[in-house]
Write an enzyme that holds these catalytic residues in place. Structure first.
Site, mmCIF file in Angstrom:
data_model
loop_
_atom_site.group_PDB
_atom_site.id
_atom_site.type_symbol
_atom_site.label_atom_id
_atom_site.label_comp_id
_atom_site.label_asym_id
_atom_site.label_seq_id
_atom_site.Cartn_x
_atom_site.Cartn_y
_atom_site.Cartn_z
ATOM 1 N N LYS A 184 52.956 68.752 138.745
ATOM 2 C CA LYS A 184 53.017 70.168 138.362
ATOM 3 C C LYS A 184 52.654 71.052 139.567
ATOM 4 C CE LYS A 184 52.169 69.093 133.545
ATOM 5 N NZ LYS A 184 51.196 68.762 132.498
ATOM 6 N N GLN A 222 45.104 69.832 130.780
ATOM 7 C CA GLN A 222 45.859 68.608 130.504
ATOM 8 C C GLN A 222 45.271 67.865 129.296
ATOM 9 O OE1 GLN A 222 48.694 67.756 132.155
ATOM 10 N NE2 GLN A 222 48.961 65.945 130.907
ATOM 11 N N ASP A 231 51.360 76.517 127.760
ATOM 12 C CA ASP A 231 51.639 75.321 126.943
ATOM 13 C C ASP A 231 52.127 75.708 125.541
ATOM 14 O OD1 ASP A 231 51.331 72.736 128.012
ATOM 15 O OD2 ASP A 231 49.146 72.976 128.115
HETATM 16 N N1 GUN Z 1 49.882 66.012 127.821
HETATM 17 C C1 GUN Z 1 51.106 65.528 127.560
HETATM 18 N N2 GUN Z 1 52.003 66.536 127.495
HETATM 19 C C2 GUN Z 1 51.322 67.674 127.732
HETATM 20 C C3 GUN Z 1 51.701 69.049 127.792
HETATM 21 O O1 GUN Z 1 52.868 69.435 127.600
HETATM 22 N N3 GUN Z 1 50.689 69.921 128.060
HETATM 23 C C4 GUN Z 1 49.416 69.528 128.244
HETATM 24 N N4 GUN Z 1 48.489 70.470 128.494
HETATM 25 N N5 GUN Z 1 49.025 68.274 128.184
HETATM 26 C C5 GUN Z 1 49.987 67.342 127.935
#
Ligand code: GUN
Length: 294
Positions: free
Chosen positions: A54, A98, A121
């Site tokens: 990311k 995350q 998110d």
């Molecule tokens: N863990 C797996 N997919 C995601 C996501 O799209 N966002 C976040 N914050 N954590 C994740």
């Protein structure tokens, strides 16, 4: 049995990222550099990889980014303080914590502490409500948004289609079902889960089958209707002694046996995975535009 179309998520994601790069340049010229903060608590190896990519993608697009890696012992209060500081930071437009965090963390409370305008998110209740209301100022969770984009650019008709989503998580299953049933997509949707009766029979109804359960190769050939479109959200690490890493990636779908039955299918890796980051970048741009008032 004709050959299935393999939906190339890498190529679609690259096209989305190209658009984001151009839009970011426009914003930067107006004095707004889109900024994303990614917070990781603990040492989960898969999460570390996701967070790393990311941040790397932000750099490639000309975004500002901040990676905040916190030890697994971080307390709830410490994490909430980090979130509040990021809420108040004008250089940050998007905040992502995350998931999953360590067990002692109350994730729900952390999500509620996010400024909903920075919740790229789409997990905050305000954004969940906007998804239900089909309000475009909300943030759509990245993975289901990416699945919808794959269907759209692949020209797969959704209106009137029977869609089955396996999995009812707040990250994928529920938002995916809402997007499919929305007035944009107009599918007829069923959400299946671990307590569903006769899962294979439910799945066989699907014109569009979305697997988001996190169980490697659970969906077998006889769960899939001939000619169905299969979207595999799973990214599971499966032990494989023949690989240097000691594992291989497997989807939730038994690809080799399922693919020949499908009209189209997403591979793992290279299907839904790359789309998640691309849609996160799109959401961060949306946040920067909305917060910047343009
Ligand atoms: N863990 C797996 N997919 C995601 C996501 O799209 N966002 C976040 N914050 N954590 C994740």
């Amino acid at each position: 049995m004709s050959l299935p179309r393999i939906i190339d998520g890498k190529a679609v994601a690259a096209a989305v990222l190209d658009e984001c790069r151009e839009e970011a340049a426009v914003l930067v010229a107006r004095g707004i550099t889109p900024g994303l903060a990614v917070v990781l608590v603990g040492e989960d190896p898969a999460s570390k990889v996701y967070v790393g990519s990311k941040v790397k993608t932000c750099a490639e697009l000309g975004f500002h980014s901040r990676k905040i890696e916190l030890p697994k012992e971080t307390t709830q209060e410490e994490l909430l303080r980090v979130v509040r500081d990021l809420n108040a930071d004008p250089a940050i437009h998007g905040i992502l914590v995350q998931s999953p965090p360590p067990k002692h963390i109350d994730e729900e409370e952390v999500i509620r502490a996010l400024d909903p305008r920075k919740d790229v998110d789409g997990f905050h209740p305000e954004n969940v409500a906007k998804l239900v209301l089909e309000d475009p100022t909300g943030f759509v969770p990245c993975t289901p948004a990416g699945c919808m984009k794959l269907l759209e650019v692949s020209g797969i008709p959704t209106a009137g289609a029977e869609a089955v989503v396996i999995g009812r998580s707040m990250i994928v299953g529920k938002p995916m079902a809402l997007l499919l049933v929305s007035k944009v997509a107009n599918a007829t949707v069923m959400i299946a889960h671990s307590r569903s009766k006769d899962l294979p029979a439910l799945c066989r109804r699907a014109d569009i089958l979305v697997a988001a359960v996190g169980r490697p190769e659970m969906v077998k050939a006889d769960w899939v209707k001939e000619g169905a479109v299969v979207i595999d959200v799973g990214i599971n690490r499966v032990e494989d002694a023949t690989r240097k890493s000691g594992y291989r990636l497997a989807g939730d779908v038994a690809y080799e046996e399922v693919a020949p039955r499908c009209s189209a299918i997403t591979p793992v890796p290279g299907g839904v995975g790359p789309m998640t980051i691309a849609m996160l970048m799109k959401n961060t741009l949306q946040a920067a535009r909305q917060i910047g008032g343009c």
